[in-house]
Design a protein around this motif. Structure first.
Motif, short mmCIF file in Angstrom:
data_model
loop_
_atom_site.label_atom_id
_atom_site.label_comp_id
_atom_site.label_asym_id
_atom_site.label_seq_id
_atom_site.Cartn_x
_atom_site.Cartn_y
_atom_site.Cartn_z
N ASP A 65 0.80 -1.24 0.00
CA ASP A 65 0.00 0.00 0.00
C ASP A 65 0.82 1.28 0.00
N ASP A 66 2.07 1.21 -0.45
CA ASP A 66 2.84 2.44 -0.64
C ASP A 66 2.53 2.99 -2.03
N ARG A 67 2.33 4.29 -2.10
CA ARG A 67 1.99 4.90 -3.39
C ARG A 67 3.24 5.03 -4.26
N ILE A 68 3.11 4.65 -5.53
CA ILE A 68 4.26 4.69 -6.46
C ILE A 68 4.16 5.96 -7.29
N ARG A 69 5.26 6.71 -7.34
CA ARG A 69 5.30 7.95 -8.14
C ARG A 69 6.37 7.86 -9.21
N GLY A 70 6.21 8.68 -10.22
CA GLY A 70 7.26 8.83 -11.23
C GLY A 70 7.30 7.73 -12.26
N LEU A 71 6.21 6.96 -12.41
CA LEU A 71 6.21 5.91 -13.43
C LEU A 71 6.27 6.54 -14.82
N PRO A 72 7.26 6.20 -15.62
CA PRO A 72 7.38 6.82 -16.94
C PRO A 72 6.40 6.21 -17.94
N GLN A 73 6.18 6.91 -19.03
CA GLN A 73 5.40 6.35 -20.14
C GLN A 73 6.27 5.27 -20.79
N PRO A 74 5.64 4.20 -21.28
CA PRO A 74 6.46 3.18 -21.95
C PRO A 74 7.15 3.76 -23.19
N GLY A 75 8.39 3.35 -23.41
CA GLY A 75 9.13 3.80 -24.59
C GLY A 75 9.52 2.59 -25.40
N ALA A 76 10.13 2.80 -26.56
CA ALA A 76 10.45 1.67 -27.44
C ALA A 76 11.45 0.73 -26.79
N ASP A 77 12.46 1.28 -26.14
CA ASP A 77 13.53 0.43 -25.62
C ASP A 77 13.52 0.28 -24.11
N VAL A 78 12.48 0.79 -23.46
CA VAL A 78 12.36 0.61 -22.01
C VAL A 78 10.94 0.21 -21.67
N VAL A 104 12.12 -2.76 -14.13
CA VAL A 104 12.45 -1.78 -15.17
C VAL A 104 13.43 -2.44 -16.13
N THR A 105 13.01 -2.60 -17.39
CA THR A 105 13.79 -3.39 -18.34
C THR A 105 14.16 -2.55 -19.56
N ALA A 106 15.44 -2.53 -19.89
CA ALA A 106 15.92 -1.70 -21.01
C ALA A 106 16.71 -2.53 -22.00
#
Ligand code: AMP
Ligand code: GLY
Length: 422
Positions: A348-361, A385-387
């Motif tokens: 129940d911890d709030r997650i911040r800063g999730l980026p928009q999906p990109g082509a290589d991440v 987080v996979t790049a």
């Protein structure tokens, strides 16, 4: 076609993400899914965890193909259940899943079929187990028999740790159903070797390497896996050929001889010694998590077509004729875990800063849930987080750039994923 992915971790998000790219797919259902699969194009969560109910639902919904992520439904016989109702499903039967669900079964199997692995003994009696450890000395490895999500293994560098593990894993009064496997400690470098099998033919996926320990420098307790990359250079062509010849093929043939055709993913956890000899640490009867996330980021072949080929039967089985296409680059995934994982992860911890999906991440979700536009932690391993980049070092850099944008209270991650190869 409608397809179903069973599970709710990062591996299942990656499977659903990859399947959703297939042009023939109408909807990918994920049961139960997570906060990542809750809001993605052509992907829908389905809130059914009871397997009999899920099977009824799949029949009604005319699901064309089901793929199973985690070991628990496999060990419970979900493949047998779905097949009995005429549904197409990729995974091992309950009997075949014992390669993972019982360490005692899998060690005895390896011994009978001469598959390279650590020497071992199985015990249910504490006194006998203690005497064996005293006799052998440290280092030595103690494993609980049965599924333990990667947390039932103690690699004891000191003899006291082994004795303590026995007291923790075995009851005071011996119970034949509660057993430990005690084995020789192998040295070398680990790799994850995952293949697909249609009951007859074998097709190897790209190699990968996981990071099992919680802390940098491979310190701290064992976890389900804190990060992975693919390909793993430690699996040279020579090691690959040996692993196929000495481990994978004898396992599939051995199961067949024992009357248990193996269908599904088969994952051999390898320890590769300084001479390039691979030995089996364990079998898993499924894809690895987090290995799947980097592996599927590199897969160019259509996953639906691949799974359809892998679920053919009889004379139509031609999995060995498929040539998989892989992105030549390296993919690397860093797991972000919750506070107090692996012991008692806080939720129940709030997650911040999730980026928009990109082509290589890609940020694959695992223990997350969505409430409107907000995402909260809901399990031990939260995100991966996979790049993709030209080499391990660049993939590392790119993944950690994104990791640093994400915040939640108590977030833990390793800063050295890929250290053996960078
Ligand atoms: P397992 O669940 O059997 O894969 O064990 C989890 C982790 O414990 C493995 O990934 C290894 O890092 C370690 N391990 C297991 N068995 C051994 C062994 N015989 N020798 C050395 N390390 C081991
Ligand atoms: N990453 C190890 C596993 O899936 O068992």
């Amino acid at each position: 076609m409608k397809v179903l992915v069973i599970g709710g971790g990062g591996r299942e998000h990656a499977l659903a993400w990859k399947l959703a790219q297939s042009s023939r797919i109408e909807t990918v259902f994920v049961a139960p899914g997570n906060g990542g699969t809750a809001q993605a194009e052509r992907i829908r969560n389905i809130e059914i965890t009871d397997l009999a109910q899920l099977c009824d639902w799949a029949v009604n919904e005319k699901i064309g193909l089901t793929v199973v992520g985690p070991e628990v439904p496999l060990a419970a016989g979900v493949v047998d259940l779905f097949r009995e109702r005429g549904l197409r499903i990729f995974g091992p039967t309950k009997a075949a899943a014992r390669l993972e669900s019982s360490k005692a079964f899998s060690k005895d199997f390896m011994q009978r079929h001469n598959i390279p692995t650590a020497l071992h003994m199985t015990f249910s009696d504490r006194a006998q187990a203690h005497a064996f450890v005293t006799d052998r000395g440290a280092p030595i490895v103690v494993k609980a028999d049965g599924l333990a999500a990667g947390k039932g293994v103690v690699v004891a560098r000191e003899i006291e740790q082994a004795h303590a593990a026995i007291d923790r894993m075995l009851p005071e009064v011996a119970d034949p159903d509660t057993r430990v496997v005690i084995e020789q400690c192998l040295e070398g470098e680990e790799a994850s070797f995952i293949v697909m099998c249609d009951g007859k033919n074998v097709l190897a996926l790209a190699t990968s390497q996981d990071h099992k320990r919680l802390l940098d420098g491979d310190q701290g307790p064992n976890t389900g896996g804190m990060g992975a990359y693919s390909p793993a250079a430690v699996v040279t062509p020579a090691v690959h050929a040996k692993a196929m010849r000495e481990i994978i093929l004898p396992t599939i043939r051995g199961m067949e001889k024992d009357g248990i055709a193996y269908t599904g993913f088969l994952y051999a956890g390898l320890m590769i010694d300084a001479h390039g000899q691979p030995r089996t640490l364990e079998f898993n009867c499924r894809l690895g998590d987090p290995e799947t996330q980097p592996i599927l980021m590199r897969l160019k072949t259509d996953l639906l077509e691949l799974l359809l080929a892998a679920t053919e039967t009889g004379e139509d089985r031609k999995l060995d004729q498929i040539e998989l296409q892989w992105d030549r680059r390296t993919a690397l995934g860093v797991v972000l875990a919750a506070k107090d994982y692996p012991q008692q992860p806080r939720t129940d911890d709030r997650i911040r800063g999730l980026p928009q999906p990109g082509a290589d991440v890609m940020v694959f979700h695992a223990g997350t849930r969505r409430e409107g536009d907000d995402v909260f932690t809901s399990g031990g391993r939260v995100l991966c987080v996979t790049a993709l980049a030209d080499n391990v070092r660049q993939a590392q850099q790119r993944a950690y750039e994104v990791v640093r944008e994400i915040q939640f209270d108590g977030m833990q991650y390793r800063g050295d994923i890929g250290h053996r190869a960078a």
